[in-house]
Design a protein around this motif. Sequence first.
Motif, PDB file in Angstrom:
ATOM      1  N   LYS A   1      -1.252   5.680  13.125  1.00  0.00           N
ATOM      2  CA  LYS A   1      -1.722   4.317  13.309  1.00  0.00           C
ATOM      3  C   LYS A   1      -0.794   3.559  14.248  1.00  0.00           C
TER       4      LYS A   1
ATOM      5  N   LEU B   1      -1.454  10.051   8.219  1.00  0.00           N
ATOM      6  CA  LEU B   1      -1.604   8.717   8.790  1.00  0.00           C
ATOM      7  C   LEU B   1      -1.133   8.756  10.234  1.00  0.00           C
TER       8      LEU B   1
ATOM      9  N   GLU C   1       0.872  -1.164   0.000  1.00  0.00           N
ATOM     10  CA  GLU C   1       0.000   0.000   0.000  1.00  0.00           C
ATOM     11  C   GLU C   1       0.914   1.219   0.000  1.00  0.00           C
TER      12      GLU C   1
ATOM     13  N   GLN D   1       2.181  -4.534   8.060  1.00  0.00           N
ATOM     14  CA  GLN D   1       0.938  -3.761   8.113  1.00  0.00           C
ATOM     15  C   GLN D   1       0.995  -2.741   6.997  1.00  0.00           C
ATOM     16  N   ASN D   2      -0.077  -2.629   6.234  1.00  0.00           N
ATOM     17  CA  ASN D   2      -0.111  -1.766   5.069  1.00  0.00           C
ATOM     18  C   ASN D   2      -1.257  -0.772   5.193  1.00  0.00           C
ATOM     19  N   SER D   3      -1.012   0.470   4.769  1.00  0.00           N
ATOM     20  CA  SER D   3      -2.027   1.516   4.845  1.00  0.00           C
ATOM     21  C   SER D   3      -2.106   2.269   3.527  1.00  0.00           C
TER      22      SER D   3
END
Length: 160
Positions: free
Chosen positions: A78, A76, A49, A88-90
């Motif tokens: 998080k 972001l 991401e 972990q992908n955002s």
Amino acid sequence: MRLRNHTNGVSTTRRQVLAVSGTVFLTSVAGCNTILKPVRDATSDVALEEVNVFNMADRQIEGSIEVVDPAGDTALEKTFDLEHEQDQNSGGVFGATGEYAVSVELTNTAIEGNSQANKTVAIDDTDKERIGVVCNTNEEYEPIVIRVGTTPKDFLQVAN
């Protein structure tokens, strides 16, 4: 060219032999793509991401990441709790090209004595470039690496 079968006198052309051989060969390798796919997946099909946190450390890590966009707004914020080799992908972080300030802080743990990292990175192509944070215990690199890349290999090479 004709080949003769000595047992019953039936002749076979070279073209027929090649056609049968080719069919047998293609049938035998038809499933190879699915056998090789897991190897390819490990390096090229990791879902990236816009911002990615990779835990390549030899332990579980917890922490938080903050990314501030070029306008100075928080794009972001998080937390993460990742086991070894988890990520972990955002998405939805990049609004424009420019400089993004990335801050990472680990809670209740440190890697090689470090529990935080900060870096400003330039994003010139929001469709292709990604931010990666790699937490690792590879002595050749910093314990927490923040970099820009376009493929999983760009990020995971710091852990191998």
